[in-house]
Design a protein around this motif. Structure first.
Motif, short mmCIF file in Angstrom:
data_model
loop_
_atom_site.label_atom_id
_atom_site.label_comp_id
_atom_site.label_asym_id
_atom_site.label_seq_id
_atom_site.Cartn_x
_atom_site.Cartn_y
_atom_site.Cartn_z
N ASN A 245 0.86 -1.18 0.00
CA ASN A 245 0.00 0.00 0.00
C ASN A 245 0.89 1.24 0.00
N ASP B 277 4.78 -5.86 7.59
CA ASP B 277 3.44 -5.32 7.81
C ASP B 277 2.51 -6.10 6.90
N ALA C 115 -1.20 -6.41 6.18
CA ALA C 115 -2.55 -5.88 6.43
C ALA C 115 -3.57 -6.46 5.46
N LYS D 2 -9.15 -6.08 7.22
CA LYS D 2 -9.62 -6.30 5.85
C LYS D 2 -10.05 -7.74 5.63
N ARG E 4 -10.89 -3.44 15.64
CA ARG E 4 -9.49 -3.19 15.97
C ARG E 4 -8.80 -4.48 16.43
N1 PMP Z 1 -0.60 -1.33 7.29
C1 PMP Z 1 -1.06 -1.01 6.07
C2 PMP Z 1 -0.14 -1.09 4.91
C3 PMP Z 1 -2.38 -0.58 5.91
O1 PMP Z 1 -2.82 -0.25 4.71
C4 PMP Z 1 -3.22 -0.52 7.04
C5 PMP Z 1 -4.64 -0.08 6.97
N2 PMP Z 1 -5.00 0.72 5.93
C6 PMP Z 1 -2.70 -0.87 8.28
C7 PMP Z 1 -1.38 -1.29 8.36
C8 PMP Z 1 -3.48 -0.76 9.55
O2 PMP Z 1 -4.44 -1.68 9.73
P1 PMP Z 1 -5.48 -1.57 10.93
O3 PMP Z 1 -6.65 -0.84 10.41
O4 PMP Z 1 -5.76 -3.00 11.25
O5 PMP Z 1 -4.82 -0.86 12.05
#
Ligand code: PMP
Length: 348
Positions: free
Chosen positions: A184, A212, A214, A247, A255
């Motif tokens: 992302n 990370d 997600a 997701k 959360r």
């Molecule tokens: N890391 C990335 C790359 C994300 O895109 C996101 C959420 N958009 C998160 C972490 C955070 O996820 P959460 O909503 O579970 O805190």
């Protein structure tokens, strides 16, 4: 009367949630919010998964007690997630510590605190570009944030050689964050062969990896999206993995996520866990139960688990269809340009 707060200036809008605020305020009906990584149906709804509704019915019948969870959260949930992430039972992974976190964000912040407070790291290297909140999370934990090349805008793909060259230049022991899959914002991920090259440099230069994760299950499937973390685990590398269930279970507002730390052996895992718990205790004491229980109820039930995998794969297919439709529409508007990269990229 004087005010304690008169010198407090308004903070800038968060780059991602700020777009949502502007989006909601925009009166036009033909609008789409592409700022936030949230899956939506064709009706632009973030529907609750059928399996989540079923799990909640089961939970309401059981009526479990709301006594505090331990600082590490629900151990059954953590063990289920270890299996989803690593593809094998947690007890088969020597030296793996796991803890329930407040979404992916909560896990990342704990890692930031751990790097700074327990390992005396000063810097964390992030891909360029990255999710905007990474900068805020790690800066708030007291780390300096530096970038490494990741994306080549000329080819819309991985800046493969620049990435490897930079990793080879980083000081020994540097902390480096990688998106496990569905990077992302670019949607560009290394192939398995490229991850193997990255792992070789990580080993050679003793880099400390933070994954990370997600979007596990929203790219090419649960196993495929975990391939980098599983490769590092098989190779005996030590790393952090921050996973999110926002997701892949559609549990954004619950959360819920997990943090895994792969250490050398059981003793190290126990010591590291005890230090993580000191961070948790001083920050929020212990995590909330509901999201963990929903996931545990789904994953411990063969039928619900299979149904969840089906729902996940339906989300994946729709994302691919949307990519195809977008590429096609853009190609019609700009036949002189090539939009096929959109089809190769993954994630939201
Ligand atoms: N890391 C990335 C790359 C994300 O895109 C996101 C959420 N958009 C998160 C972490 C955070 O996820 P959460 O909503 O579970 O805190």
């Amino acid at each position: 009367m004087t005010s304690f707060f008169s010198d407090v200036k308004e903070a800038p809008l968060d780059p991602i949630f700020g777009i949502t605020t502007s989006f909601n305020a925009d009166p036009r009906s033909n609008k789409v919010n592409l700022g936030v990584g949230v899956y939506r149906t064709a009706n632009l709804e973030t529907a609750v998964l059928h399996t989540v509704v079923k799990a909640e019915l089961l939970l309401s019948e059981l009526g479990p007690s709301r006594e505090y969870l331990p600082m590490d959260g629900d151990a059954r949930f953590v063990a289920r997630m270890a299996e989803i992430v690593f593809g094998k039972p947690m007890e088969e992974i020597d030296g793996l510590y796991g803890t329930q976190t407040i979404g992916g964000t909560g896990g990342l912040r704990i890692v930031g605190e751990f790097l700074k407070g327990k390992l005396s790291k000063e810097v964390i290297y992030l891909p360029d570009p990255t999710w905007a909140n990474h900068n805020a999370i790690f800066s708030a934990a007291g780390l300096r944030v530096e970038k490494y090349p990741f994306y080549d805008p000329a080819t819309y793909s991985l800046a493969h050689h620049a990435l490897l060259a930079e990793l080879n230049r980083l000081p020994h022991g540097s902390a480096v964050l990688f998106h496990a899959a569905c990077h992302n914002p670019t949607g560009v991920d290394p192939t398995l062969a490229q991850w193997e090259e990255i792992a070789a440099i990580v080993k050679e230069r003793s880099l400390l990896t933070i994954f990370d994760s997600a979007y596990q299950g929203l790219g090419d499937g649960i196993d495929e999206d975990a391939k980098a973390m599983r490769l590092f685990q098989r190779q005996g590398l030590q790393f952090f993995a921050c996973t999110s269930n926002s997701k892949n279970f559609g549990l954004y507002a619950e959360r819920i996520g997990a943090l895994f730390i792969n250490t050398r052996d059981e003793q190290e895992a126990a010591n590291v866990g005890s230090q993580v718990r000191t961070i948790v205790r001083a920050a929020y004491s212990n995590p909330a139960c509901h999201g963990a229980w929903i996931i545990e109820a789904i994953l411990s039930n063969k039928r619900l688990r299979a149904e969840w995998l089906g729902e996940l794969s339906a989300m994946c297919s729709r994302i691919s269809e949307m990519r195809e439709a977008l590429a096609e529409a853009l190609t019609q508007m700009r036949p002189d340009r090539n939009f096929t990269a959109l089809l190769k990229q993954r994630g939201l």
